[in-house]
Write a protein that holds these residues in place. Structure first.
Motif, PDB file in Angstrom:
ATOM      1  N   GLY A   1       0.812  -1.217   0.000  1.00  0.00           N
ATOM      2  CA  GLY A   1       0.000   0.000   0.000  1.00  0.00           C
ATOM      3  C   GLY A   1       0.845   1.268   0.000  1.00  0.00           C
ATOM      4  O   GLY A   1       1.883   1.317  -0.671  1.00  0.00           O
TER       5      GLY A   1
ATOM      6  N   GLY B   1      -7.666   0.454  -3.343  1.00  0.00           N
ATOM      7  CA  GLY B   1      -6.615  -0.202  -4.115  1.00  0.00           C
ATOM      8  C   GLY B   1      -7.155  -0.685  -5.437  1.00  0.00           C
ATOM      9  O   GLY B   1      -8.227  -0.236  -5.874  1.00  0.00           O
TER      10      GLY B   1
ATOM     11  N   TYR C   1      -0.061   1.050  -7.391  1.00  0.00           N
ATOM     12  CA  TYR C   1      -1.323   1.665  -7.832  1.00  0.00           C
ATOM     13  C   TYR C   1      -1.100   2.406  -9.145  1.00  0.00           C
ATOM     14  O   TYR C   1      -1.902   2.328 -10.072  1.00  0.00           O
ATOM     15  CB  TYR C   1      -1.854   2.646  -6.775  1.00  0.00           C
TER      16      TYR C   1
END
Ligand SMILES: Cc1cc2nc3c(=O)[nH]c(=O)nc-3n(C[C@H](O)[C@H](O)[C@H](O)COP(=O)(O)OP(=O)(O)OC[C@H]3O[C@@H](n4cnc5c(N)ncnc54)[C@H](O)[C@@H]3O)c2cc1C
Length: 458
Positions: free
Chosen positions: A172, A391, A185
């Motif tokens: 993340g 996400g 991402y």
């Protein structure tokens, strides 16, 4: 490194990110017969595992599957099949093979007996070595090379690494020093994947009344109830406070209710607001609610006593105390460091004799003990959250094998996907399980397609 593939390179699996998910994926893909290259941008694998669970690594949880899944909220459905394929017992058996014995603690949390997260990372290091995975550290991936809707390799600052299958395991955007800075991402979005809104989850909260919080900085409260409301603190009606805990894995909140979440347990005051376990647990729901309007929290410092019981106790204490002053009465009710700020909030002079405290003053003390309120300004920055909520959109990933539904040969695992859970070992288990499934599926794909023409010797 140039664009021309060396022997075997075009047929291999490249895993991007040597965290919990990526190490598991790489090991499993190699075990299943693929040639595997694992790229890691920091100088070593498993940096986030090393800080997890206060460096003790809360690996997983002993809760049964249904309860386990409920900790992920509605997106937990995605993991149903994954956990049937690879779950806690598999993980513990795997670690056991490398000498990592585990123990169960309060709340079903499972840790290494050694209380040392490094043992988990070392187990993976040995596994990767045994399986012949090539680990390259200090290599930062910048993109996924795609031609005609099919993965060709991984672009990095050092050039292109050709691949038949790529597993994106970049994690993340929290705790960026561990290497997770959101690259995955951006790489997924650049080749057509949707990324749902990224928000901090499991994060401390900043209050408007910073001075009050600061005056109690360091005070840790046990067995209190923390409830978040969709309203300003002054507008909270005490009757809204629910009798039961509300949140993920607990009773769901009623539609239209002013209550966001309500949790019992431990929390603490900080120089900016509130933190500690139950604050972290309610934080994502608070962050989401803040997008729609004001949010406040109420702390019930005496949840085991009804207002009537507490009123009777205060009356008994104050009336039967002779000359004992107000401040000293609070010693049996509050942590020491909280007494002076609390006295100030009541507006009652600290040296006021207890027996002279009138009904209105007593009600003020009662109201503060049952509902100490703060308006929430917002969360700390996402970099200080434990997990990223949001996400790569799950609708674009096949839950049977973690394969992209958009790009052939691309797989995902771990936190880069739109999955997050409460504290308790759930997030790591999700990373390990999705890693296992993605690794196996990527190897299977590469194997079933045979040798890539670029790898065939003339
Ligand atoms: C302080 C803290 C404590 C935690 N404690 C627990 C706990 O006790 N139990 C629990 O279940 N969960 C815990 N979590 C959450 C858990 O650690 C994560 O959800 C989990 O590690 C996610 O695994 P992952 O493999 O998806 O990502 P990560 O473990 O973050 O790994 C991603 C890897 O990808 C690498 N990478 C990123 N971008 C690139 C790139 N461009 N090129 C190459 N490599 C790249 C990173 O350097 C990193 O090594 C904690 C999190 C934090 C921050």
């Amino acid at each position: 490194m140039g664009a021309l593939a060396k022997d075997g390179e075009a047929s291999r699996v490249v895993v991007v990110g040597a965290g919990a998910g990526g190490m598991m994926a790489a090991g499993r893909a190699a075990e299943a017969g693929a040639a595997v290259l694992l790229l890691e941008k920091t100088d070593g694998p498993g940096k986030k595992i090393l800080v997890s669970g206060k460096s003790r690594c809360n690996l997983t949880n002993s809760r049964e599957l249904g309860d386990f899944l409920s900790m992920f909220g509605p997106n937990g459905r995605f993991l149903h099949g994954v956990f049937h394929r690879y779950f806690r017992e598999d993980l513990l058996a795997f670690l056991g093979r490398y000498g990592v014995r585990t123990k169960i603690e309060r709340g079903g949390r499972i840790f290494p007996v050694s209380d040392d997260a490094a043992d988990v990372v070392n187990a993976f290091r040995r596994h990767l070595e045994e399986q012949g995975v090539e680990l390259l550290t200090g290599v930062r991936a910048t993109g996924i090379a795609v031609r005609d809707g099919r993965v060709q390799g991984v672009e990095t600052e050092q050039g292109l690494f050709p691949a038949r299958a790529v597993i994106l395991a970049t994690g993340g955007v929290t705790w960026p020093a561990t290497g997770s800075t959101g690259d995955g991402y951006r790489m997924a979005a650049a080749i057509g994947h949707s990324v749902t809104k990224l928000r901090p989850a499991l994060v401390p909260l900043v209050v408007e009344e910073i001075g009050v919080a600061k005056s109690m900085q360091g005070v840790s409260l046990r067995n209190v109830r923390l409830t978040a409301f969709r309203s300003r603190a002054a507008d909270v009606d005490p009757v809204w406070t629910p009798f039961r805990e509300i949140g993920r894995g607990l009773q769901a909140v009623r539609r239209g209710s002013p209550v966001i979440e309500s949790r019992m347990g431990e929390m603490l005051f900080t120089h900016f607001g509130i933190g500690g376990p139950i604050t972290l647990l309610i934080s994502l729901a608070v962050v989401d609610a803040l997008a729609g309007g004001p949010v406040s929290v109420s702390i019930d410092l005496k949840p085991a006593l009804s207002p009537e019981e507490l009123r009777a106790r205060l009356q008994r204490d104050f009336d039967g105390s002779g000359k004992r002053i107000f401040r000293n009465h609070l010693a049996g009710l509050l942590p020491h460091k909280m007494i002076d700020p609390f006295v100030e909030m009541t507006g009652i002079p600290p040296d006021h004799p207890g027996h002279q405290i009138g009904a209105a003053q007593r009600e003020r003390v009662l109201a503060l003990l049952k509902s100490l309120r703060f308006n929430i300004r917002g969360p700390l920055p996402i970099s200080s959250a434990i997990v990223t909520a949001g996400g790569v959109a799950l609708g674009e990933i096949d839950p049977r094998n973690m394969a992209s539904r958009i790009i052939e040969g691309l797989f995902f695992c771990g936190e880069v996907m739109d999955l997050d859970a409460d504290t308790g070992g759930y997030n790591l288990q999700a990373a390990f399980s999705t890693g296992y499934v993605a690794g196996e599926a990527a190897a299977e794909m590469v194997r079933s397609e045979g040798t890539h023409p670029a790898d065939e010797k003339a």
